[in-house]
Write a protein that holds these residues in place. Sequence first.
Motif, PDB file in Angstrom:
ATOM      1  N   VAL A 198       5.187  14.204  17.347  1.00 54.44           N
ATOM      2  CA  VAL A 198       5.691  12.877  16.994  1.00 54.44           C
ATOM      3  C   VAL A 198       4.935  11.835  17.810  1.00 54.44           C
ATOM      4  CG1 VAL A 198       7.986  13.597  16.271  1.00 54.44           C
ATOM      5  CG2 VAL A 198       7.570  13.123  18.685  1.00 54.44           C
ATOM      6  N   TYR A 199       4.782  10.648  17.219  1.00 48.79           N
ATOM      7  CA  TYR A 199       4.007   9.562  17.815  1.00 48.79           C
ATOM      8  C   TYR A 199       4.959   8.475  18.308  1.00 48.79           C
ATOM      9  CZ  TYR A 199       0.896   5.449  17.835  1.00 48.79           C
ATOM     10  OH  TYR A 199       0.200   4.313  18.164  1.00 48.79           O
ATOM     11  N   TYR A 200       4.816   8.089  19.584  1.00 47.52           N
ATOM     12  CA  TYR A 200       5.737   7.110  20.149  1.00 47.52           C
ATOM     13  C   TYR A 200       5.094   5.766  20.443  1.00 47.52           C
ATOM     14  CZ  TYR A 200       9.664  10.322  20.669  1.00 47.52           C
ATOM     15  OH  TYR A 200      10.718  11.171  20.422  1.00 47.52           O
ATOM     16  N   GLY A 201       3.827   5.580  20.114  1.00 50.83           N
ATOM     17  CA  GLY A 201       3.228   4.273  20.290  1.00 50.83           C
ATOM     18  C   GLY A 201       1.834   4.324  20.861  1.00 50.83           C
ATOM     19  N   PRO A 202       1.104   3.204  20.823  1.00 48.31           N
ATOM     20  CA  PRO A 202      -0.280   3.183  21.272  1.00 48.31           C
ATOM     21  C   PRO A 202      -0.448   3.198  22.783  1.00 48.31           C
ATOM     22  CG  PRO A 202       0.403   1.001  20.597  1.00 48.31           C
ATOM     23  CD  PRO A 202       1.528   1.915  20.243  1.00 48.31           C
ATOM     24  N   ALA A 207       5.734   2.779  23.885  1.00 43.36           N
ATOM     25  CA  ALA A 207       6.513   4.015  23.806  1.00 43.36           C
ATOM     26  C   ALA A 207       7.846   3.876  24.535  1.00 43.36           C
ATOM     27  CB  ALA A 207       5.711   5.178  24.381  1.00 43.36           C
ATOM     28  N   LEU A 208       7.841   3.201  25.674  1.00 44.72           N
ATOM     29  CA  LEU A 208       9.077   3.011  26.434  1.00 44.72           C
ATOM     30  C   LEU A 208      10.059   2.158  25.641  1.00 44.72           C
ATOM     31  CD1 LEU A 208      10.562   3.552  29.087  1.00 44.72           C
ATOM     32  CD2 LEU A 208       9.516   1.469  30.012  1.00 44.72           C
ATOM     33  N   ASP A 209       9.573   1.088  25.027  1.00 45.12           N
ATOM     34  CA  ASP A 209      10.445   0.261  24.192  1.00 45.12           C
ATOM     35  C   ASP A 209      11.024   1.072  23.038  1.00 45.12           C
ATOM     36  OD1 ASP A 209      10.080  -1.982  25.717  1.00 45.12           O
ATOM     37  OD2 ASP A 209       8.550  -2.867  24.420  1.00 45.12           O
ATOM     38  N   TRP A 210      10.182   1.903  22.438  1.00 44.77           N
ATOM     39  CA  TRP A 210      10.618   2.710  21.299  1.00 44.77           C
ATOM     40  C   TRP A 210      11.703   3.696  21.691  1.00 44.77           C
ATOM     41  CZ3 TRP A 210      10.839   2.360  16.387  1.00 44.77           C
ATOM     42  CH2 TRP A 210      10.948   3.483  15.567  1.00 44.77           C
ATOM     43  N   VAL A 211      11.474   4.430  22.777  1.00 46.68           N
ATOM     44  CA  VAL A 211      12.435   5.446  23.209  1.00 46.68           C
ATOM     45  C   VAL A 211      13.733   4.799  23.681  1.00 46.68           C
ATOM     46  CG1 VAL A 211      12.849   7.269  24.904  1.00 46.68           C
ATOM     47  CG2 VAL A 211      10.646   7.127  23.746  1.00 46.68           C
ATOM     48  N   ARG A 212      13.636   3.650  24.344  1.00 47.86           N
ATOM     49  CA  ARG A 212      14.850   2.951  24.775  1.00 47.86           C
ATOM     50  C   ARG A 212      15.676   2.471  23.581  1.00 47.86           C
ATOM     51  NH1 ARG A 212      15.929   0.828  29.722  1.00 47.86           N
ATOM     52  NH2 ARG A 212      14.530   1.314  31.450  1.00 47.86           N
ATOM     53  N   GLY A 213      15.044   2.367  22.410  1.00 48.54           N
ATOM     54  CA  GLY A 213      15.769   1.966  21.215  1.00 48.54           C
ATOM     55  C   GLY A 213      16.563   3.078  20.566  1.00 48.54           C
ATOM     56  N   LEU A 240       6.314   9.488  29.826  1.00 52.04           N
ATOM     57  CA  LEU A 240       5.547   8.935  28.707  1.00 52.04           C
ATOM     58  C   LEU A 240       4.077   8.789  29.081  1.00 52.04           C
ATOM     59  CD1 LEU A 240       8.082   6.200  27.548  1.00 52.04           C
ATOM     60  CD2 LEU A 240       7.584   8.363  26.397  1.00 52.04           C
ATOM     61  N   ALA A 241       3.820   8.354  30.313  1.00 51.03           N
ATOM     62  CA  ALA A 241       2.432   8.211  30.765  1.00 51.03           C
ATOM     63  C   ALA A 241       1.718   9.554  30.768  1.00 51.03           C
ATOM     64  CB  ALA A 241       2.396   7.584  32.160  1.00 51.03           C
ATOM     65  N   ALA A 242       2.447  10.626  31.096  1.00 53.08           N
ATOM     66  CA  ALA A 242       1.842  11.959  31.123  1.00 53.08           C
ATOM     67  C   ALA A 242       1.484  12.451  29.722  1.00 53.08           C
ATOM     68  CB  ALA A 242       2.797  12.943  31.793  1.00 53.08           C
ATOM     69  N   HIS A 243       2.072  11.828  28.699  1.00 49.18           N
ATOM     70  CA  HIS A 243       1.803  12.225  27.315  1.00 49.18           C
ATOM     71  C   HIS A 243       0.889  11.240  26.598  1.00 49.18           C
ATOM     72  CE1 HIS A 243       5.183  14.897  28.145  1.00 49.18           C
ATOM     73  NE2 HIS A 243       4.807  15.598  27.094  1.00 49.18           N
ATOM     74  N   LEU A 244       0.296  10.337  27.334  1.00 46.96           N
ATOM     75  CA  LEU A 244      -0.632   9.369  26.752  1.00 46.96           C
ATOM     76  C   LEU A 244      -2.029   9.963  26.660  1.00 46.96           C
ATOM     77  CD1 LEU A 244      -1.324   6.427  25.854  1.00 46.96           C
ATOM     78  CD2 LEU A 244      -1.753   5.943  28.283  1.00 46.96           C
ATOM     79  N   ASN A 245      -2.633   9.867  25.486  1.00 46.48           N
ATOM     80  CA  ASN A 245      -4.031  10.267  25.341  1.00 46.48           C
ATOM     81  C   ASN A 245      -4.785   9.151  24.638  1.00 46.48           C
ATOM     82  OD1 ASN A 245      -3.581  10.620  22.524  1.00 46.48           O
ATOM     83  ND2 ASN A 245      -2.857  12.712  22.895  1.00 46.48           N
ATOM     84  N   ASP A 247      -5.354   8.360  21.646  1.00 44.82           N
ATOM     85  CA  ASP A 247      -4.801   7.737  20.445  1.00 44.82           C
ATOM     86  C   ASP A 247      -3.288   7.545  20.540  1.00 44.82           C
ATOM     87  OD1 ASP A 247      -4.254  10.425  20.309  1.00 44.82           O
ATOM     88  OD2 ASP A 247      -4.668  10.603  18.161  1.00 44.82           O
ATOM     89  N   GLY A 248      -2.775   7.361  21.745  1.00 39.99           N
ATOM     90  CA  GLY A 248      -1.379   7.000  21.910  1.00 39.99           C
ATOM     91  C   GLY A 248      -0.547   8.051  22.620  1.00 39.99           C
ATOM     92  N   VAL A 249       0.764   7.852  22.564  1.00 38.78           N
ATOM     93  CA  VAL A 249       1.723   8.732  23.228  1.00 38.78           C
ATOM     94  C   VAL A 249       2.293   9.697  22.192  1.00 38.78           C
ATOM     95  CG1 VAL A 249       3.880   8.850  24.533  1.00 38.78           C
ATOM     96  CG2 VAL A 249       2.303   6.933  24.907  1.00 38.78           C
ATOM     97  N   TRP A 250       2.099  10.988  22.437  1.00 34.97           N
ATOM     98  CA  TRP A 250       2.523  12.030  21.503  1.00 34.97           C
ATOM     99  C   TRP A 250       3.370  13.069  22.224  1.00 34.97           C
ATOM    100  CZ3 TRP A 250       1.069  12.033  16.278  1.00 34.97           C
ATOM    101  CH2 TRP A 250       0.083  11.114  15.924  1.00 34.97           C
ATOM    102  N   PHE A 251       4.385  13.596  21.512  1.00 32.35           N
ATOM    103  CA  PHE A 251       5.212  14.687  22.035  1.00 32.35           C
ATOM    104  C   PHE A 251       5.262  15.818  21.010  1.00 32.35           C
ATOM    105  CE2 PHE A 251       6.644  11.426  24.866  1.00 32.35           C
ATOM    106  CZ  PHE A 251       7.109  12.090  26.001  1.00 32.35           C
ATOM    107  N   ASP A 252       5.277  17.036  21.520  1.00 31.67           N
ATOM    108  CA  ASP A 252       5.389  18.201  20.653  1.00 31.67           C
ATOM    109  C   ASP A 252       6.765  18.222  19.989  1.00 31.67           C
ATOM    110  OD1 ASP A 252       4.387  20.594  19.549  1.00 31.67           O
ATOM    111  OD2 ASP A 252       5.528  21.770  21.001  1.00 31.67           O
ATOM    112  N   SER A 253       6.828  18.754  18.780  1.00 30.96           N
ATOM    113  CA  SER A 253       8.109  18.873  18.095  1.00 30.96           C
ATOM    114  C   SER A 253       8.071  20.054  17.143  1.00 30.96           C
ATOM    115  CB  SER A 253       8.443  17.583  17.325  1.00 30.96           C
ATOM    116  OG  SER A 253       7.733  17.517  16.106  1.00 30.96           O
TER     117      SER A 253
END
Length: 267
Positions: A198-202, A207-213, A240-245, A247-253
């Motif tokens: 899943v993509y949480y932002g650029p 990403a922090l704003d998105w997850v806080r929502g 979130l910073a540890a998952h930044l590459n 093309d953005g912040v991504w998490f496995d799902s």
Amino acid sequence: MRQTADEHTPGTSYDAELRRHNEVLRRAVGFQPHDHVLDIGCGTGQTTRQAARTARAGSAFGVDVSAPAIERARDLARADGLRNVAFEHADAQVHRFPQERFDLAISRFGTMFFGDPVAAFANIGRALRPAGRLVMMVWQAGERNEWDVAIRQSIGGPVAGASGGPDPFSLADPPAVREILRAAGFADVAFTDVHEPVYYGPDVAAALDWVRGFMSTRELLKQLDPAAATRAGERLREVLAAHLNDDGVWFDSRAWIVAARRHRAGT
């Protein structure tokens, strides 16, 4: 832990978050030109519009419990010039759909929050023609979803839904889902594993704003005193910073595609 479909954060959106999943679902459904498609929990209508474009000689009808999302879906469909698509602000659990109207019911993470899933799926089933198909995407168990584990460990608190609130993992267990669908009048229930991120932002800020929502994130943070909430926010930013590459912040799902057919009478 999901954000409602009508919420938008600069740099990301619900559709952007699920961009990989959306393509997997589209391929799994295999829309046909004459299909009449019902989209459950359609949000702002991305999946509904995709159905309408392919089912050119058919139609697509999206429903969602969010009125702002439905208004946005209508605006986007008008902008696309689609004439075979319609949307309604409705609860698929109890809405009086035309009986035996649709060839196909689809959902992209829109079926996990039914209060009475057997009754809800039976209601959807009545809207399908005999042997009509149901194809939905749902989350696998929380512990298999890195995004859920990471957020919970950062903020603290129970698994999403464990306190009695909405549970995004309510359809994670194949045997339980198979029984629900069979009781609701479906047959030939099958599960396909979906392993996409899943993509949480650029960037981390978006990403922090998105997850806080996310509703569950907000609820967990509300339970903390101000100092603890600040520390939790800092831990979340670090994750979130540890998952930044690049093309953005991504998490496995992990998710399931669940496919079934409306049971034919007498079979």
